[in-house]
Scaffold this active site. Structure first.
Site, mmCIF file in Angstrom:
data_model
loop_
_atom_site.group_PDB
_atom_site.id
_atom_site.type_symbol
_atom_site.label_atom_id
_atom_site.label_comp_id
_atom_site.label_asym_id
_atom_site.label_seq_id
_atom_site.Cartn_x
_atom_site.Cartn_y
_atom_site.Cartn_z
ATOM 1 N N HIS A 1 36.104 -7.724 -24.479
ATOM 2 C CA HIS A 1 35.984 -9.103 -24.953
ATOM 3 C C HIS A 1 36.222 -10.175 -23.892
ATOM 4 O O HIS A 1 36.511 -11.322 -24.213
ATOM 5 C CB HIS A 1 36.936 -9.335 -26.134
ATOM 6 C CG HIS A 1 36.285 -10.047 -27.286
ATOM 7 N ND1 HIS A 1 34.923 -10.144 -27.451
ATOM 8 C CD2 HIS A 1 36.826 -10.700 -28.344
ATOM 9 C CE1 HIS A 1 34.656 -10.816 -28.544
ATOM 10 N NE2 HIS A 1 35.779 -11.164 -29.110
ATOM 11 N N CYS B 1 40.624 -14.257 -30.356
ATOM 12 C CA CYS B 1 40.598 -12.977 -29.666
ATOM 13 C C CYS B 1 40.440 -13.043 -28.148
ATOM 14 O O CYS B 1 41.315 -12.607 -27.398
ATOM 15 C CB CYS B 1 39.510 -12.101 -30.272
ATOM 16 S SG CYS B 1 37.980 -13.008 -30.624
#
Length: 515
Positions: free
Chosen positions: A134, A71
């Protein structure tokens, strides 16, 4: 070095008297959604009618890749146009290890990196991120410090619930400050899978689009939702509606939401001035399948690996009046190309003071051209494989360690290929394993080292790999140090909510990355 192509700018949106304004940009980034999760890509239950219609009205990319099978590095690559090994989203704590940004990570996106929204501001864009950032949760890494004007979402995955003593629950932000925490103020029922987050993210998108349409300013909307990342969730009206179980429920809700976003663009009369691209951050997490993970179709393995299932993504481009309907492209694409393509659409050149790995896809999207380029498959600090045309050469193979595999952690369930899905890191730099992905998309049948086909293909591949390695200058690794003291104990705004927590004493250590 990737070159900006200026010709398509004349051919794409500069077609009429009102075409001087750059188009709006809408990037729909899914989380752990696999190549085989859409009906348009062959998923047998055909439960994605809106995405399938998007594909029929736009262009389907069959050979589109992420820059990393995890990710955080993937998202850093998308927003910088650069491989994670260049932009710092990797680790040197061990060889070829996947690393990301959990709560205790000290690092994040470097101030020296230029992100897409920062550059789009030069063309007058208003930028919003909805969903998962993120790229670091500490204040210096906040998305509004890196070009975004608005944010609704979270800095981390929606893991939890935690007890706010050993670990704090993850905060949800509106712009600069937190407005609550997952499981406390934004409920996720792990027993039923019920959560209303996708509906909230949908409404945020609709409201932002309406506001920007009224203001007549071009916008960049980065819709990075995470319902298909374990623990998977869906809102009440979608629970139990899919043949595929809870994961399918989440996919159906996402599909419905994207349908509503596209219809909203059409209703406002701005669909022909809005470039939309749909893709995923990495392959489906087969370790969580089938209840909490998706499908990578015919491809080998999944998330965390550099086999096709870990890095080949579903991808659709949609721009009514510009992209011919029903197109299918075999262009080798990468999430990093969305950086360069978006700049091209905005009339901007990519930065000239650094290596940019993304290419401008507009000739492929608007004119059906094929641009010759390599795809590099990185895992941490190692180039594991490369694809040139239909040939893929593995210089290293590794699924995960025997130690992790013995714990039940399997990134390739039911797909063991002897000598390929290895549980030790196997080096093949002298004689790379070579596959023809046209004949063998599942990477099951390596070509014979002695064959003429192997020799011809490797002659070309070797030159490209040698050049790539000779010119590679890695960035400073950002994912080496972890410290529980930097977790989301007291994010900005916590004092207003009475949700500040006391951090433990700082104790920085080398992060442990098992995969």
């Amino acid at each position: 070095m990737a070159r900006a192509l200026v010709l398509p700018l004349c051919l794409s949106w500069a077609l009429g008297p009102a075409a001087a304004a750059p188009p709006n940009l809408l990037l729909l980034l899914m989380d752990d959604m696999g190549w085989g999760d859409l009906g348009a890509f062959g998923e047998p239950s055909k439960e994605t009618p809106n995405l399938d219609q998007m594909a029929s009205e736009g262009m389907l990319f069959l050979d589109f890749y992420t820059a990393n099978p995890l990710c955080s590095p993937s998202r850093a690559a998308l927003l910088t146009g650069r491989l994670p090994v260049r932009n710092g989203f990797y680790t040197t704590n061990a060889h070829a290890r996947n690393a990301y940004t959990p709560q205790d990570i000290v690092g994040g996106i470097s101030d020296s990196e230029l992100l897409l929204p920062e550059l789009l501001k030069k063309a007058g864009y208003i930028n919003k991120i909805i969903g998962k950032w993120h790229l670091g949760h500490r204040p210096q890494f906040h998305p509004l410090k890196h070009g975004f004007d608005e944010w609704f979402g979270s800095p981390n995955c929606h893991f939890g619930p935690f007890d706010n003593r050993a670990l704090p629950n993850i905060p949800v932000y509106r712009d600069w400050e937190m407005i609550g925490r997952y499981y406390e103020d934004f409920k996720i029922d792990l027993k039923t899978g019920e959560a209303n987050l996708t509906q909230i993210y949908l409404q945020e998108a609709l409201d932002f689009i309406s506001k920007q349409q009224a203001s007549q300013q071009p916008f960049f909307l980065y819709w990075a939702i995470d319902a298909t990342h374990a623990p998977v969730y869906a809102s009440k009206q979608f629970l139990g509606t899919s043949q595929r179980g809870l994961y399918g429920d989440a996919v159906r809700e996402i599909d419905d939401s994207i349908g509503k976003i596209l219809k909203h663009l059409q209703k406002l009369g701005i669909s022909e001035n809005t470039f939309v691209f749909f893709t995923s951050d990495n392959g489906a997490a087969l370790i969580s399948a089938p209840k909490q993970g998706g499908s990578n179709g015919p491809f080998l393995c999944g998330k965390q690996t550099t086999f096709e299932g870990g890095m080949r993504e579903p991808a659709i481009a949609w721009w009514p009046g510009h992209i011919p309907a029903g197109g299918v492209s075999h262009q080798l694409g990468n999430v990093m190309d969305l950086f360069t393509t978006s700049l091209s659409l905005a009339g901007l050149q990519p930065p000239g003071d650094r290596q940019i790995d993304g290419i401008d896809l507009l000739p492929a999207i608007l004119q059906g051209k094929l641009i010759d380029r390599p795809i590099f498959y990185y895992r941490g600090n190692e180039m594991m494989a490369v694809r040139i045309g239909l040939y893929k050469a593995h210089y290293w193979t590794w699924s995960n360690s025997w130690e992790e595999y013995s714990k039940g952690i399997d990134f390739c369930p039911g797909q063991n290929v002897s000598g390929v899905t290895t549980h030790t890191q196997e080096e093949h730099t002298t004689l790379p394993l070579l596959f023809h992905l046209g004949r063998d998309p599942g990477e099951k049948y390596p070509l014979s080292f002695a064959s003429d086909e192997y020799q011809r293909a490797m002659e070309r591949i070797s030159v490209i790999v040698q050049q790539h390695k000779a010119t590679m200058v890695p960035g400073e690794p950002q994912l080496n140090v972890c410290d529980k003291a930097v977790m989301n104990w007291s994010p900005p705004g916590c004092e207003k909510l009475g949700k500040c927590l006391k951090p433990p004493k700082s104790d920085p250590k080398k992060c442990f990355w098992p995969h």
